[in-house]
Design an enzyme around this catalytic site. Sequence first.
Site, PDB file in Angstrom:
ATOM      1  N   HIS A 123       0.874  -1.184   0.000  1.00  6.13           N
ATOM      2  CA  HIS A 123       0.000   0.000   0.000  1.00  6.13           C
ATOM      3  C   HIS A 123       0.914   1.238   0.000  1.00  6.13           C
ATOM      4  CE1 HIS A 123      -2.771   2.939   1.892  1.00  6.13           C
ATOM      5  NE2 HIS A 123      -3.748   2.139   1.538  1.00  6.13           N
ATOM      6  N   ASP A 200       3.188  -4.450   8.175  1.00  6.02           N
ATOM      7  CA  ASP A 200       1.960  -3.678   7.998  1.00  6.02           C
ATOM      8  C   ASP A 200       0.802  -4.677   8.096  1.00  6.02           C
ATOM      9  OD1 ASP A 200      -0.332  -2.528   7.014  1.00  6.02           O
ATOM     10  OD2 ASP A 200       0.585  -1.714   5.194  1.00  6.02           O
ATOM     11  N   GLN A 203      -4.380  -5.123   6.950  1.00  5.90           N
ATOM     12  CA  GLN A 203      -5.371  -6.055   6.388  1.00  5.90           C
ATOM     13  C   GLN A 203      -5.302  -7.432   7.039  1.00  5.90           C
ATOM     14  OE1 GLN A 203      -7.786  -5.165   4.510  1.00  5.90           O
ATOM     15  NE2 GLN A 203      -7.072  -3.143   3.898  1.00  5.90           N
ATOM     16  N   LYS A 226     -10.355  -0.753  10.422  1.00  8.11           N
ATOM     17  CA  LYS A 226     -10.507  -1.941   9.557  1.00  8.11           C
ATOM     18  C   LYS A 226     -10.867  -3.169  10.370  1.00  8.11           C
ATOM     19  CE  LYS A 226      -7.288  -0.052   6.215  1.00  8.11           C
ATOM     20  NZ  LYS A 226      -8.081   0.354   5.052  1.00  8.11           N
ATOM     21  N   CYS A 363      -4.755   2.373  -3.655  1.00 12.00           N
ATOM     22  CA  CYS A 363      -3.511   2.905  -3.061  1.00 12.00           C
ATOM     23  C   CYS A 363      -2.336   1.958  -3.311  1.00 12.00           C
ATOM     24  CB  CYS A 363      -3.659   3.184  -1.567  1.00 12.00           C
ATOM     25  SG  CYS A 363      -4.806   4.493  -1.215  1.00 12.00           S
TER      26      CYS A 363
HETATM   27  N1  PMP Z   1      -1.703  -0.717   4.663  1.00  9.05           N
HETATM   28  C1  PMP Z   1      -2.658  -1.451   4.100  1.00  9.05           C
HETATM   29  C2  PMP Z   1      -2.335  -2.838   3.617  1.00  9.05           C
HETATM   30  C3  PMP Z   1      -3.949  -0.932   3.977  1.00  9.05           C
HETATM   31  O1  PMP Z   1      -4.911  -1.662   3.407  1.00  9.05           O
HETATM   32  C4  PMP Z   1      -4.207   0.374   4.455  1.00  9.05           C
HETATM   33  C5  PMP Z   1      -5.584   0.988   4.324  1.00  9.05           C
HETATM   34  N2  PMP Z   1      -6.199   0.753   3.080  1.00  9.05           N
HETATM   35  C6  PMP Z   1      -3.169   1.081   5.052  1.00  9.05           C
HETATM   36  C7  PMP Z   1      -1.936   0.508   5.134  1.00  9.05           C
HETATM   37  C8  PMP Z   1      -3.370   2.453   5.578  1.00  9.05           C
HETATM   38  O2  PMP Z   1      -4.264   2.439   6.636  1.00  9.05           O
HETATM   39  P1  PMP Z   1      -4.851   3.806   7.237  1.00  9.05           P
HETATM   40  O3  PMP Z   1      -5.372   4.572   6.048  1.00  9.05           O
HETATM   41  O4  PMP Z   1      -5.915   3.350   8.148  1.00  9.05           O
HETATM   42  O5  PMP Z   1      -3.732   4.494   7.908  1.00  9.05           O
END
Ligand code: PMP
Length: 405
Positions: A123, A200, A203, A226, A363
Site C-alpha cells: 500500500h 503492515d 489487512q 478496519k 492505493c
Molecule cells: N496498509 C494497508 C495494507 C492498507 O490496506 C491500508 C488501508 N487501506 C493502510 C496501510 C493504511 O491504513 P490507514 O489509512 O488506516 O492508515
Amino acid sequence: MLSSESILQNFPILDRKINGHPLVYLDNAATTQKPLQVLYASRHYYEAINSNIHRGTHFLARLATEAFEQARQTVASHLNADSSDEVIFTSGTTDAINLVSSVLTLSGQIGKGDEILISTLEHHSNIVPWQMLCVRTGAELKVIPCDENGVLDQHAFHELLSNRTKVLALGWVSNAFGTVNPVREMTAAAKKAGALVLIDAAQAAPHLKMDVQSLGADFLAFSGHKVYAPTGIGVLWGRRKVLEDLPPWRGGGEMIKEVTFDKTTYNDLPFKYEAGTPNIEGAIALASALDFVNAIGLDEIYSHENELIEAAADALSDIEGVRLYGPDDRAGALSFAIEGVHHYDLGTLIDQMGVAVRTGHHCCQPLMSRFGITGTTRASFALYNTLESVAALAAAVAKASKMLR
Ligand code: PMP
C-alpha cells in the site's frame, strides 16, 4: 458459517436501503462497519467518563485514564505482546509507519549504502514513508517482485536480502489482491540478515490472529477502523528494546519527563511516542472492537470469510470476460476485472443495485503498473457478510457487465 442473524443485529447500518435495494456492503478492506457494542463504548465514554487522561487528579480523569490504559492492555493481550508498554496508540497504520520511518531517519543509523526492502504488493503508506526516508538518508529502496498471481517471489527476496538491508517493511495481507505473505518465514530471514522488520498488519488485523512473539518482527502496525473500531485510532506495536533505543518523534505534552528552556528529558515507553492528547474514546472503542472479534473468534471469522471469498471467486468466474487477480488463497479481498469494462463504470452501476465495492488502484499504483492496469474492482469481506451478499454481488456484476460490454 457464522450465524448471520445474531451478527447482523449488531450492525444497524446494514439495514439501510441503497437506491431501493438492501445494502450489500463489500468495501470492508477500506473500512468495516461498527457493531453496537463499539458504538456504545464510544457513547459511554462521552456520556460518563469524558476527561483528559494521566495528569488529572479528579475522579473522571482517573476513570478515563484507567479506561485508556485498560484499552492498551487489551491490545497488548490481543497481540500477545510482552508488555503493554510496547503498545503505542497512533491515528492509524499510516501514522504508525511514519512514526517508525521518521525515528529511524532521525536516529542516524541509516545512511548511504544501506537498503530498505519492501514488496510490489505494498500500500502507498508502506512505500512513501520509506521513499522519504531514502531521500533524507541516502539509503536505497529495493522491491521484492511478485508473480502473475500476486505472490511474492521468494527466490528474489532472498537474493535481495543482504547485510545492506536495514529494514524489511512488509504487508502481511495485500489490500489489493488478498495475498497472504509468509511473514514469519520472511521476518526470520530478514532478522538473520540483521535487518529491522516492520509488518503492515492493516489487512491482517480483521482476519488473522496476530501474535507478535511468534511473528518475530520488531514493529507491527494496524488501524482500528478496519477491525470494527472507529477511524482515527491505530496501533504501533514495537519491541521494547528497539523502541527504547530510538529517539523520540513528535514533541509536546505527555512525551516528556521534565522540561526546562535549556533541556527536555523524555518519558518512558509508551508515552515517549504519544505526544499530546490521544484519541481516548478511539482507544476504548478499539478495545471493545477487539473484544467483539475475540468473542466470535478470529479462526471462525477467517473460515467464514474464506467460504464467502471462494464462493464469490466461483460465481464471478462464470461471468464472461472476468479475470480474477491474486492467488487462490486470499484473505479478505477479491479483485477482478472484466474485459472491455472500466472498473469505475462497473462500480458505479452495481452501486445502483445496492452493492458497495471499491474500484481503482486501491492505493497500490506500483502494483497496478506491474499488471499493466489502472485498477480493479475489489469486493472485500467481513464477518457480517453472507452467501446472500455473494449472490447479490455476482448477480449485480453479471447484469452490469451485460449492460457495459
Ligand atoms: N496498509 C494497508 C495494507 C492498507 O490496506 C491500508 C488501508 N487501506 C493502510 C496501510 C493504511 O491504513 P490507514 O489509512 O488506516 O492508515
